[in-house]
Enzyme design. Structure first.
Site, PDB file in Angstrom:
ATOM      1  CG  ASP A   1      -9.274  16.224 -14.234  1.00  0.00           C
ATOM      2  OD1 ASP A   1      -8.647  15.673 -15.167  1.00  0.00           O
ATOM      3  OD2 ASP A   1     -10.230  15.683 -13.653  1.00  0.00           O
TER       4      ASP A   1
ATOM      5  CE1 TYR B   1     -17.522  11.285 -15.162  1.00  0.00           C
ATOM      6  CE2 TYR B   1     -16.281  11.147 -13.120  1.00  0.00           C
ATOM      7  CZ  TYR B   1     -17.131  10.571 -14.047  1.00  0.00           C
ATOM      8  OH  TYR B   1     -17.586   9.305 -13.855  1.00  0.00           O
TER       9      TYR B   1
ATOM     10  NE  ARG C   1      -2.902   0.445   3.348  1.00  0.00           N
ATOM     11  CZ  ARG C   1      -2.200   0.658   4.472  1.00  0.00           C
ATOM     12  NH1 ARG C   1      -1.467   1.748   4.613  1.00  0.00           N
ATOM     13  NH2 ARG C   1      -2.241  -0.213   5.458  1.00  0.00           N
TER      14      ARG C   1
ATOM     15  CE  LYS D   1     -12.418   8.048 -18.379  1.00  0.00           C
ATOM     16  NZ  LYS D   1     -12.408   8.555 -17.068  1.00  0.00           N
TER      17      LYS D   1
HETATM   18  O1  P1T Z   1     -13.351   7.250 -13.839  1.00  0.00           O
HETATM   19  P1  P1T Z   1     -12.162   7.647 -13.028  1.00  0.00           P
HETATM   20  O2  P1T Z   1     -10.892   7.021 -13.446  1.00  0.00           O
HETATM   21  O3  P1T Z   1     -12.405   7.530 -11.558  1.00  0.00           O
HETATM   22  O4  P1T Z   1     -11.910   9.217 -13.339  1.00  0.00           O
HETATM   23  C1  P1T Z   1     -12.811  10.234 -12.987  1.00  0.00           C
HETATM   24  C2  P1T Z   1     -12.637  11.402 -13.916  1.00  0.00           C
HETATM   25  C3  P1T Z   1     -11.875  12.480 -13.496  1.00  0.00           C
HETATM   26  N1  P1T Z   1     -11.666  13.548 -14.301  1.00  0.00           N
HETATM   27  C4  P1T Z   1     -12.168  13.597 -15.553  1.00  0.00           C
HETATM   28  C5  P1T Z   1     -11.919  14.788 -16.409  1.00  0.00           C
HETATM   29  C6  P1T Z   1     -12.924  12.531 -16.044  1.00  0.00           C
HETATM   30  O5  P1T Z   1     -13.397  12.603 -17.290  1.00  0.00           O
HETATM   31  C7  P1T Z   1     -13.170  11.404 -15.204  1.00  0.00           C
HETATM   32  C8  P1T Z   1     -13.981  10.243 -15.655  1.00  0.00           C
HETATM   33  N2  P1T Z   1     -14.786  10.531 -16.769  1.00  0.00           N
HETATM   34  C9  P1T Z   1     -15.618   9.648 -17.370  1.00  0.00           C
HETATM   35  C10 P1T Z   1     -15.797   8.375 -16.980  1.00  0.00           C
HETATM   36  C11 P1T Z   1     -16.350  10.189 -18.543  1.00  0.00           C
HETATM   37  O6  P1T Z   1     -16.923   9.418 -19.338  1.00  0.00           O
HETATM   38  O7  P1T Z   1     -16.349  11.424 -18.689  1.00  0.00           O
END
Ligand code: P1T
Length: 378
Positions: free
Chosen positions: A170, A98, A46, A195
């Site tokens: 972000d 988001y 961890r 992503k």
């Molecule tokens: O899904 P996750 O890995 O927990 O990430 C969250 C997140 C954070 N910041 C941005 C700009 C994001 O687009 C996302 C996740 N977004 C999607 C799942 C979407 O389809 O927009």
């Protein structure tokens, strides 16, 4: 090392035991100590795992920051970063972010007394006016999800620092290949590595990079204390995906430019949001502050039923949440990724029921255009 080289060689000391070119997957939760407190830098996974360490070093190098940290999801990275703050503090947040970011702040952190207030970050004067003595940070997505609005990161960094606050960016949509917020003055960069960084829609992960060691070490403490870390398999998959980030981002962008221009000329399309279009309100800023415009495009067809039909008819653009993988995706933000925003808020922002969002993949662009054509015209 330039970024294309760093993507291929960064973050690793080729395996000292065997010389293996790939970073090994250290599938171990704990590490043997020679004597109490005498070990090779690893005690418990961890806290640190060598596969994850390679990834953390690589992302720090790519974003040009001091400390890189990996998390089990983008939301875990964001939530751990929010734990830097305390009850009574306030965070300003870009108004179209988001939906999950909005949700965790308004439904979870608000209960602990961390206040959040949403502002139009494309307007530095509006941001300045929103500051209170309790404001400790500004969180921005640029370009934003799903409207692709672009904010002036250098101006916002200056504004934050003059008021003793942090700028958190972000950087999910552009990645360090196109944009390096820390070099523009941001203090912390966060990613949904699920992503573009992963790039193949086969993992969920988050990353953070701090410009200064002090912030990075505070976040490292929280990473270990909270424990939302990725396992070694996902850390390895991310390292593997990152090797081709440059090629993928170029291909995403070339296709996205073509798709955005084509959509802008289509009779059924009311508006197109893509920073690479000369008609985009922050086109010049986007061109100045980032090396590219990215692979995300959103467009409004002016009619909710038509939008839903288009999303159901595309065959190459797969109807799914998420973005940034090699395959093209389509989604209806109001009903999917941004469903957690109250309807009146979505309406005020322009996230209408007829807005479609595309994650433009790396397929042959002619197939993508034909797919959109048949979906719009059927
Ligand atoms: O899904 P996750 O890995 O927990 O990430 C969250 C997140 C954070 N910041 C941005 C700009 C994001 O687009 C996302 C996740 N977004 C999607 C799942 C979407 O389809 O927009």
């Amino acid at each position: 090392m330039r970024i294309r080289t760093a993507l291929v060689h960064g973050g690793q000391d080729y395996d000292p035991l065997t010389g293996a070119i790939g970073v090994p997957i250290y599938q171990s939760s704990t590490f043997r100590q020679e004597a109490v407190g005498k070990h090779k830098g690893y005690e418990y996974a961890r806290t640190a795992n060598p596969t994850r360490t390679a990834l953390e070093r690589l992302i720090a190098e790519l974003e040009e920051g001091e400390v890189g940290l990996a998390f089990s999801s983008g939301m875990a990275a964001l939530s751990t970063a929010f734990m830097l703050f305390s009850t009574g503090d306030q965070i300003l947040v870009g108004e179209d972010v988001y939906g999950g970011t909005y949700r965790v702040l308004t439904a979870c952190f608000s209960r602990l007394g961390l206040k959040s207030s949403f502002v139009d970050t494309t307007d530095p004067a509006a941001v300045a006016a929103a500051f209170t003595p309790q404001t400790k940070a500004l969180l921005v997505e640029s370009p934003s999800n799903p409207l692709l609005r672009v904010s002036d990161l250098a101006a916002l960094a200056e504004l934050c620092h003059a008021r003793g606050a942090m700028l958190i960016v972000d950087n999910t949509f552009l990645t360090p290949y196109w944009q390096k917020p820390l070099t523009l003055g941001a203090d912390l960069v966060l990613h949904s590595a699920t992503k573009y960084l992963g790039g193949h829609s086969d993992l969920v992960a988050g990353l953070a990079v701090a410009r200064e060691k002090e912030v990075g070490e505070r976040l490292r403490f929280l990473q270990n204390a909270i424990g939302a870390v990725p396992g070694p398999q996902d850390a390895w998959l991310l390292l593997r995906g990152l090797r081709t980030l440059a090629l993928r981002m170029e291909a995403h962008e070339a296709n996205a430019r073509a798709v955005a221009a084509w959509l802008a000329g289509h009779r059924r399309v009311v508006s197109v949001h893509y920073p690479g279009l000369p008609t985009h309100p922050q086109h010049a800023l986007a061109a100045r502050q980032a090396g590219g415009f990215g692979g995300m495009v959103s467009f409004d067809v002016g009619d909710a039923a038509l939008a839903e039909a288009v999303a159901a008819r595309t065959r190459i653009f797969l109807l799914a949440e998420s973005l940034g993988g090699v395959e093209s995706l389509i989604c209806l933000p109001a009903r999917m990724t941004h469903a957690s925003l109250p309807p009146e808020r979505r309406k005020a922002l322009g996230i209408s029921d007829s807005l479609l969002r595309l994650s433009v993949g790396i397929e042959d662009v002619e197939d993508l255009l034909e797919d959109l054509e048949q979906a719009l015209e059927q």
